[in-house]
Structures are given as structure tokens and as C-alpha cells.
Design an enzyme around this catalytic site. Structure first.
Site, PDB file in Angstrom:
ATOM      1  N   CYS A  93       0.810  -1.221   0.000  1.00  0.00           N
ATOM      2  CA  CYS A  93       0.000   0.000   0.000  1.00  0.00           C
ATOM      3  C   CYS A  93       0.847   1.277   0.000  1.00  0.00           C
ATOM      4  CB  CYS A  93      -0.976  -0.050   1.173  1.00  0.00           C
ATOM      5  SG  CYS A  93      -2.409   0.988   0.921  1.00  0.00           S
ATOM      6  N   HIS A 191      -3.331  -5.603   2.554  1.00  0.00           N
ATOM      7  CA  HIS A 191      -2.794  -5.204   3.860  1.00  0.00           C
ATOM      8  C   HIS A 191      -2.789  -6.313   4.883  1.00  0.00           C
ATOM      9  CE1 HIS A 191      -1.672  -1.172   4.710  1.00  0.00           C
ATOM     10  NE2 HIS A 191      -2.606  -0.683   3.927  1.00  0.00           N
TER      11      HIS A 191
END
Ligand code: GLN
Length: 243
Positions: A93, A191
Site C-alpha cells: 500500500c 494489507h
């Protein structure tokens, strides 16, 4: 055998328990008798990136990214050389965004990236949040990689993608692609406990690093039946429209 894992900015880029990925790599190595040294690389705790076999960088809030970027920029050549030289890098990310040219945050502020890769990322008001399932393009079996995404940024690029999106948004919510692969570097929006949920990806990372350092071709098998049964279950639930 031993591997050095550089955990980049663990104090500033660690959303949704990204640190679990480092723990997972460590445990899966230790179960096989491979020693792991973890270097927490951050402001005031710098180390020679040349010594890294695996680099891991998690995601962060726009605030965290803003603190990290100017420090990280000083290591542009080192990071670029490490990637070109085949070091393994998993960037999640915000970390993935920072390897590109720039990230334009939710307030329209431009945060420069390292420019190791030539993509840019622009944030939009609507965040892309939720569970995500992709089919990986690394040739890993099973094909599914499962995870969770939460990002405002949209990334478009021409590199190979990590996977095609089955459920969720991925790089930008439009082109049905997720993440990127360049040499042994993987960028992804997935994530949190990405590697514990996807042991085949964890072992891919470990084996790639071991192959580069030692003449190792296979890893001892660990029983991951439970994780892969969960992959099948979640695919079934999504394809039946139950979630
Ligand atoms: N701040 C970035 C974004 O919103 C990255 C977020 C994250 O790492 N989850 O796109």
C-alpha cells in the site's frame, strides 16, 4: 542458512498489523531451521541496505507517508540497486506507492516517491475498502491470494500485475489488476496479515531469497491445509453471493 529481513519504517508504516508479515516470514523460516535476523530500519536507525535479503515495507496513513518520504528518498540508489540486483522486496500500500514517482494525497498534496518505478498514484475522496481476492500471476498454487484493502490512492502502471481482481478493487478499481511485479519486487494493496493468510506467497518470498543466496531449490513442506480450505470457502461464499 540465514536471511536478513529489513523491515522498513516499522514505527511509521504499519497499518492493520502489517508487521504480521514479518513475523510470518520469521516463523516459517525458523520452523525449517533457517535463522532470521530482523533489522528495523527507520529514522535514527539506518543500516546498509546492501545487507538485506528481503525488504519489507508496510502501508501508512498519509501522515505517516509524509514523514517517511524525505528520509526514504536518501536511499533511492540503494533501494534501486537492491531491486535490480534481485533482492526480494514486498511493499504494501503506502510502501508500494512510495516506490513510484509520486503520491498525491487526499488534500491534493504531492508526496514524492523514490521513482524506482515510473507509476504515480492519485488519491480520490472515495476510499477503496474491503476484502479482496485476486488470482495471482506468479504461478503459485492455489491461484487465489486473499486479503484486505483500504486505500484512497489509485495506481496505474504498465508493469506486470501481481494478480487479476476477482473480488474487490485492486490498483485503481478500474482495470481489474492488483499490485505489480518487477524482478523480485512485489507491490500490492493487500494489507495486514497478507502472508499468514497466503502461505504460498510467504514461501515464494522465502524461496526466492534463499535461491539467490544459497543453492536451494525447494523448501520443507509445512501443512497449510487450513489456510487453503479458507481460500476455497471464501471463494465459494463470494461466488454464491453470500457476502
Ligand atoms: N495513504 C495511502 C492511501 O490512502 C495508503 C494507505 C495505506 O497504506 N493503507 O492510499
Amino acid at each position: 542458512m540465514e536471511l536478513n529481513i529489513f523491515h522498513m519504517y516499522p514505527d511509521l508504516l504499519n497499518l492493520y498489523g502489517d508487521i504480521g508479515n514479518v513475523t510470518c516470514l520469521k516463523k516459517r523460516c525458523e520452523w525449517r531451521g533457517i535463522k532470521i535476523n530482523i533489522v528495523d530500519f527507520s529514522l535514527g536507525n539506518e543500516a546498509d541496505i546492501n545487507g538485506a535479503d528481503i525488504l519489507f515495507m508496510g502501508g501508512g496513513s498519509d501522515r505517516g507517508q509524509n514523514i517517511v518520504y524525505s528520509h526514504f528518498l536518501k536511499y533511492k540508489n540503494d533501494v534501486s540497486n537492491a531491486i535490480e540486483d534481485g533482492s526480494v522486496f514486498l511493499a504494501i500500500c503506502g510502501g508500494y506507492q512510495l516506490l513510484g514517482e509520486s503520491y498525491i494525497d487526499a488534500n491534493g498534496m504531492k508526496i514524492p516517491g523514490l521513482g524506482v518505478f515510473d507509476y504515480t498514484t492519485e488519491s480520490e475522496v472515495e476510499r477503496l475498502i474491503g476484502n479482496i481476492i485476486i488470482k495471482n500471476k506468479l504461478g503459485l498454487n492455489p491461484q487465489t491470494i486473499v486479503g484486505f484493502e483500504n486505500h484512497g490512492g489509485r495506481t496505474y502502471h504498465d508493469y506486470n500485475a501481481l494478480g487479476s481482481v476477482v473480488v474487490g478493487n485492486g490498483n485503481n478499481g478500474k482495470d481489474e489488476l492488483e499490485g505489480m511485479i518487477y524482478k523480485n519486487c512485489i507491490g500490492t494493496y493487500l494489507h495486514g496479515p497478507l502472508l499468514p493468510k497466503n502461505p504460498h506467497l510467504a514461501d515464494h518470498i522465502i524461496l526466492t531469497a534463499l535461491k539467490r543466496k544459497y543453492d536451494i531449490k525447494i523448501l520443507d513442506v509445512i501443512n497449510d491445509d487450513l489456510e487453503y480450505a479458507a481460500h476455497e470457502k471464501v471463494l465459494e461464499l463470494y461466488s454464491n453471493g453470500k457476502v
